[in-house]
Write an enzyme that holds these catalytic residues in place. Structure first.
Site, short mmCIF file in Angstrom:
data_model
loop_
_atom_site.label_atom_id
_atom_site.label_comp_id
_atom_site.label_asym_id
_atom_site.label_seq_id
_atom_site.Cartn_x
_atom_site.Cartn_y
_atom_site.Cartn_z
N GLU A 191 -13.03 2.39 5.30
CA GLU A 191 -12.75 1.85 6.59
C GLU A 191 -14.25 2.09 7.25
O GLU A 191 -14.44 1.01 8.35
CB GLU A 191 -11.92 2.56 7.39
CG GLU A 191 -10.47 2.04 6.76
CD GLU A 191 -9.39 3.31 7.47
OE1 GLU A 191 -9.23 4.07 7.04
OE2 GLU A 191 -8.46 2.42 8.26
N ARG B 157 -5.89 6.94 17.13
CA ARG B 157 -6.90 6.70 16.37
C ARG B 157 -8.09 6.29 17.70
O ARG B 157 -9.40 6.81 17.54
CB ARG B 157 -7.11 6.14 15.19
CG ARG B 157 -8.39 6.33 14.24
CD ARG B 157 -8.26 5.73 13.05
NE ARG B 157 -7.72 6.72 11.90
CZ ARG B 157 -8.33 7.62 11.18
NH1 ARG B 157 -9.63 7.77 11.50
NH2 ARG B 157 -7.68 8.53 10.46
N PHE C 38 -5.78 -4.28 3.16
CA PHE C 38 -6.73 -4.06 4.56
C PHE C 38 -5.53 -3.53 5.47
O PHE C 38 -5.98 -3.54 6.86
CB PHE C 38 -7.19 -5.35 5.04
CG PHE C 38 -8.07 -6.13 3.95
CD1 PHE C 38 -9.32 -5.54 3.69
CD2 PHE C 38 -7.68 -7.40 3.39
CE1 PHE C 38 -9.82 -6.09 2.58
CE2 PHE C 38 -8.47 -8.00 2.48
CZ PHE C 38 -9.43 -7.46 2.07
N GLU D 281 0.32 -1.76 4.78
CA GLU D 281 0.92 -0.49 4.92
C GLU D 281 2.31 -0.16 5.45
O GLU D 281 2.99 0.65 4.64
CB GLU D 281 0.02 0.31 5.95
CG GLU D 281 0.43 1.70 6.07
CD GLU D 281 -0.69 2.49 6.96
OE1 GLU D 281 -1.67 2.01 7.03
OE2 GLU D 281 -0.42 3.58 7.32
N PHE E 43 -7.90 0.98 11.77
CA PHE E 43 -6.72 1.63 12.51
C PHE E 43 -7.00 2.08 13.85
O PHE E 43 -6.69 3.40 14.25
CB PHE E 43 -6.28 2.68 11.50
CG PHE E 43 -4.73 3.15 11.57
CD1 PHE E 43 -3.90 2.60 10.87
CD2 PHE E 43 -4.40 4.40 12.31
CE1 PHE E 43 -2.54 2.82 11.01
CE2 PHE E 43 -3.09 4.65 12.44
CZ PHE E 43 -2.06 3.90 11.76
N ALA F 49 -6.03 5.15 5.57
CA ALA F 49 -6.91 5.88 6.20
C ALA F 49 -8.35 6.22 5.23
O ALA F 49 -8.84 7.51 5.54
CB ALA F 49 -6.16 7.28 6.52
N ARG G 288 -7.68 -2.06 8.82
CA ARG G 288 -8.85 -1.41 8.70
C ARG G 288 -9.65 -0.64 9.77
O ARG G 288 -10.05 -1.66 10.63
CB ARG G 288 -9.81 -2.48 7.73
CG ARG G 288 -10.87 -1.64 6.91
CD ARG G 288 -11.53 -2.63 5.91
NE ARG G 288 -12.39 -2.19 4.94
CZ ARG G 288 -12.89 -2.94 4.03
NH1 ARG G 288 -12.70 -4.15 4.12
NH2 ARG G 288 -13.66 -2.43 3.02
N GLN H 135 0.62 -1.04 -0.03
CA GLN H 135 0.07 -0.01 0.03
C GLN H 135 0.91 1.17 0.13
O GLN H 135 0.35 2.21 0.01
CB GLN H 135 -0.98 -0.07 1.29
CG GLN H 135 -1.80 -1.08 1.43
CD GLN H 135 -2.71 -1.12 2.80
OE1 GLN H 135 -2.66 -2.23 3.33
NE2 GLN H 135 -3.13 -0.02 3.06
N1 MTE Z 1 -11.28 -3.16 -0.03
C1 MTE Z 1 -10.60 -4.10 -0.70
N2 MTE Z 1 -11.40 -5.07 -1.27
N3 MTE Z 1 -9.19 -4.64 -0.27
C2 MTE Z 1 -8.50 -4.10 0.57
O1 MTE Z 1 -7.46 -4.35 1.04
N4 MTE Z 1 -8.45 -2.08 2.38
C3 MTE Z 1 -9.23 -1.09 3.07
C4 MTE Z 1 -10.31 -0.38 2.37
N5 MTE Z 1 -11.05 -1.40 1.52
C5 MTE Z 1 -9.21 -2.71 1.45
C6 MTE Z 1 -10.53 -2.47 0.82
C7 MTE Z 1 -8.51 -0.26 3.86
S1 MTE Z 1 -7.52 -0.75 5.27
C8 MTE Z 1 -8.33 1.14 3.42
S2 MTE Z 1 -7.52 2.01 4.35
C9 MTE Z 1 -9.00 1.64 2.28
O2 MTE Z 1 -9.66 0.68 1.55
C10 MTE Z 1 -7.94 2.09 1.45
O3 MTE Z 1 -8.45 2.56 0.10
P1 MTE Z 1 -9.19 3.67 -0.11
O4 MTE Z 1 -8.58 4.85 0.76
O5 MTE Z 1 -9.00 3.99 -1.47
O6 MTE Z 1 -10.35 3.59 0.31
N1 HPA Z 2 -4.70 5.69 9.12
C1 HPA Z 2 -3.85 4.76 8.47
N2 HPA Z 2 -2.47 4.82 8.40
C2 HPA Z 2 -1.87 5.96 9.15
C3 HPA Z 2 -2.84 6.94 9.96
C4 HPA Z 2 -4.46 6.54 9.80
O1 HPA Z 2 -4.99 7.51 10.43
N3 HPA Z 2 -2.09 7.79 10.69
C5 HPA Z 2 -0.91 7.25 10.16
N4 HPA Z 2 -0.73 6.34 9.33
MO1 MOS Z 3 -6.03 1.31 6.04
S1 MOS Z 3 -5.80 0.22 7.78
O1 MOS Z 3 -5.83 2.69 6.66
O2 MOS Z 3 -4.69 0.54 5.49
#
Ligand code: MTE
Ligand code: HPA
Ligand code: MOS
Length: 772
Positions: free
Chosen positions: A723, A320, A238, A242, A354, A521, A352, A207
């Protein structure tokens, strides 16, 4: 940049368009790193991992491993030419253990061989010389010993002592909540390809390509400009990808640098589960002072979070938690403290939500307990505590709740779920059925959007228009299945008013867009969508000048529609305009950059405006609980989620459904279990139960709140979705508590996850209270 004024038509934004790779995902044609054609001479790598939770590492003997046919070498800490470091925030978090191993699965060395199985076989033959030390495995034990990876963090508002002393009722409790493995379908993987003059190309399932680039450079002892990290897609992240991918990419790159050969490293599920971090399990000790209606006058919460052996992202995860312990409720006097407990277990990481889920389940347990102690309706206790005119709009960390949608969202979901009718029906069922009990619960969420570290809230994008009118799009966000790429492509297609398939989606690459933040995030589309919007708008402004000159009209007469550029009744195709612009030597490429406005945070006082805005949602869940076996099922779930003006409601619905089920998994069936020696015994699908397709509620009504543009200027007034709905899964746990409470009232003694064993214990407790 005024997002509303600039694009009048909306032809692609807001449409439920399929994920760009949906067909390729199901046909097996979407390429993951393990599908890439391997270059000749490619080596495969496997880790040598610590078999013990704590010990002094005196050394190892690799001679037997090196004697195996096809083994290319074994490398460890002393072989790292640069820094042996992979910490995402702090220094001193090593890739390879140096003199101490501090959890089972700690990386000690990497073995490379001509094929995957040989590498794994050889890794097992490395003889470790470890003197076992006593491990600390329990977070309360770590807390007693004051064994932490970081100093405590504290959010304080008002005077909690006085509020508790003066409160009509003081109620307290303790909640254990388990961790969670990410269980992405694609385990961690990286493919490192050495180039000339010290260059290294790393394909990583990450990520955070920038972090992989920097740590690989640090490990190899080269500048960041020698390393490029690319990722087309992940098979799920997920949060597990990260910060953790640096471990795998760092080792693969080290082998590639040492041997001059490409090196692929893919973790078997067991190694993935023991060597990389998970969601933090927590214990929350709380004390609430409430009035006779259950309104919270003061709340004191102490969290013990399992950091594991290292800080990794534990600091911001706890932040968080502390900024989500209010969830949707006004708490005038608060003291929330979080301890980062150091244990001899794998360092926990982003997952997810966090830290948000741990805060939200805690306050929901507080509300549920208060209601049951005072014999009040839990939803009535929620309602008297919502942020609003009667209570207040100031969070304990100093951010105002400015676009409160709580009453609207919760009233709507209670209505669409037919709460009153079903409550009566379920109560009647329970009165007649002692064995299969049913339960019903509603909960709201308010989730803060932005990285809680202000500096991370920025993104870049790169847009090119080619002379045939096709568009190349690149940005710093990564695709993990969440649909980010199609959303950002929609933004660009909307700006130019061309068909979506004119926009080429490309792999994330540090050589194209530099210095990116993790896609995390939930900010992926907010940040990268806006950066791409700005880049595309800049190109469009230049093209519009060319068109105005060509048609000899004012610029505001020019209209982009359906792949053509119009001036009154004359038009040219978008590609023809691109050619005209080129002939006039106009730049058809642009790098966009976006930084979220308005946000600030003081990590010392723990006050500020960490979030650009909040996302709201609510869920009603109904469960059946078998009081003889402890098994539970979610029979029906109704969800209403605020996504502002959605960029793509089809993607958003998928995110809501997936997040809810993943959240439900966290609080019901997913249990991580370590034995007394600190060995993780839940290391694959046979021992670690994630929800399956038949655990999805048979009646699953998911709706998006209609027509509610974000009051902040986000990209097309959308809101983040990734999330927030995970936390709606907590409603299933609350419904199980409700079912257990139906046995004889009282407060259910139920922790999370509510596995059959935990449910049976709670049922026994409830029965013991009445002496059944
Ligand atoms: N959806 C799918 N299909 N696969 C993933 O790994 N990760 C989640 C969410 N949805 C995830 C997912 C997490 S932890 C985050 S932070 C967000 O997607 C990140 O993507 P976005 O910021 O584009 O929503
Ligand atoms: N979410 C995910 N990753 C992060 C964050 C958060 O709020 N802050 C720092 N790293
Ligand atoms: Mo999502 S836990 O912020 O990658």
């Amino acid at each position: 940049m005024n997002i509303d004024a600039k694009i009048v038509q909306r032809s692609i934004i807001g449409k439920g368009i399929a994920h760009d790779s949906a067909a390729r995902h199901v046909a097996g044609e979407a390429n993951y790193i393990d599908d890439m054609p391997e270059l000749p001479g490619t080596l495969h790598a496997a880790f040598v991992l610590s078999p013990v939770a704590h010990g002094k590492l005196n050394g190892f003997d690799a001679s037997e491993a090196l004697a195996i046919d096809g083994v290319a070498g074994v490398w460890a800490a002393k072989d790292v030419p640069g820094h042996n470091e992979v910490g995402p925030i702090l220094h001193g978090e090593t890739l390879f253990a140096e003199d101490i191993v501090d959890h089972e699965g700690r990386v000690i060395a990497v073995v490379a061989a001509r094929d995957f199985e040989t590498a794994y076989r050889a890794a097992k033959k490395v003889k470790l010389d470890i003197e076992t030390l006593e491990p600390v495995l329990d977070i309360e034990e770590a807390h007693r010993r004051k064994s932490y990876v970081l100093p405590p963090q504290e959010v304080v508002e008002g005077d909690v002592e006085t509020a508790l002393a003066g409160a009509p009722h003081v109620i307290s409790g303790k909640l254990h909540m388990g961790g969670q493995d990410h269980f992405y379908l694609e385990t961690h993987i990286a493919y490192a390809i050495p180039g000339e003059n010290g260059e290294m190309l790393v394909h990583s399932s990450t990520q955070h390509p920038t972090e992989v680039q920097h740590h690989v450079a640090g490990i190899l002892g080269v500048h960041a400009n020698a390393v490029e990290c690319q990722v087309r897609r992940m098979g799920g992240g997920f949060g597990g990808k990260e910060s953790q991918p640096t471990i795998i990419a760092g080792a693969a790159a080290l082998v590639a640098a040492k041997t001059g050969k490409p090196c692929k490293m893919r973790l078997k599920r067991r190694d993935d589960m023991v060597a990389t971090g998970k969601r933090h399990d927590y214990i929350a000790n709380w004390k609430a002072g409430v009035d006779s209606r259950g309104r919270i006058l003061g709340l004191d919460v102490e969290y013990l979070a399992r950091a594991g052996n290292l800080p990794d992202l534990t600091g911001p995860v706890i932040t968080r938690t502390l900024t989500h312990t209010d969830n949707s409720y006004f708490i005038p006097n608060a003291r929330f403290i979080g301890h980062a407990c150091k244990t001899n277990t794998v360092s926990n990481t982003a997952f997810r939500g966090f830290g948000g889920p741990q805060g939200i389940i805690t306050i929901e347990a507080v509300i549920d307990t208060v209601a049951r102690e005072l014999k009040l309706d839990p939803n009535a206790v929620r309602a008297v505590n919502y942020y609003g005119d009667e209570t207040g709009d100031m969070t304990p960390y100093g951010q105002r709740v400015e676009d409160n949608r709580l009453v609207e969202v919760t009233d709507a979901v209670l209505g669409s779920a037919e709460w009153d009718y079903r409550r009566a029906e379920i109560d009647a069922h329970n009165a007649a059925n002692p064995v299969i009990r049913r339960g019903l619960a509603m909960m709201p969420i308010k989730f803060g959007i932005s990285f809680n570290l202000t500096s991370l809230n920025q993104a870049g994008a790169l847009v090119h228009v080619y002379l045939d009118g096709s568009i190349f799009l690149n940005h710093g966000g990564t695709e993990m299945g969440q649909g980010l790429f199609v959303k950002v492509a929609q933004v660009v297609a909307e700006v130019f008013q061309v068909e979506l398939d004119m926009v080429r989606i490309s792999s994330t690459a540090t050589g194209k867009v530099p210095n990116t933040s993790a896609t995390a995030a939930s900010t992926g589309s907010d940040l990268n969508g806006m950066a791409a919007f700005k880049a595309a708008m800049a190109i469009k402004a230049r093209m519009t000048r060319v068109a105005a000159e060509h048609f000899d009209v004012e610029e505001d007469v020019i209209i982009y529609r359906e792949g053509r550029v119009h001036a009154d009744n004359r038009s040219v195709s978008f590609g023809e305009l691109a050619k005209m612009a080129w002939a006039k030597r106009i730049q058809l490429s642009e790098a966009g950059h976006y930084a979220t406005p308005k946000i600030h945070w003081d990590g010392k006082t723990m006050k500020g405006r960490p979030f650009f805005y909040f996302s709201y949602g609510a869920a009603v869940a109904e469960v059946a609980v078998d009081t003889l076996t402890g098994e539970t099922r979610c029979l029906r779930a109704d969800i209403l989620q605020d996504v502002g003006s959605p960029l793509n409601p089809a993607i958003d619905l998928g995110q809501i459904e997936g997040a809810f089920v993943q959240g439900m998994g966290w609080v019901t069936c997913e249990e991580l279990w370590w034995d007394k020696a600190g060995k993780l015994r839940t290391v694959g699908p046979s021992t670690y139960k994630i929800p399956g397709s038949r655990d999805v509620p048979p009646e699953f009504n998911v709706r998006i709140l209609d027509n509610m543009p974000n009051r902040e200027e986000t990209v097309f007034r959308s809101k983040a979705i990734g999330e927030p709905p995970l936390m709606l899964g907590i409603s299933v746990w609350l419904a199980i508590r409700d079912a257990i409470a139906s046995i004889r009232g009282g407060v259910p003694q139920l922790d999370a996850p509510a596995t059959p064993e935990a449910v049976l214990r709670a049922v026994r407790h409830a029965e013991a209270v009445i002496g059944v």
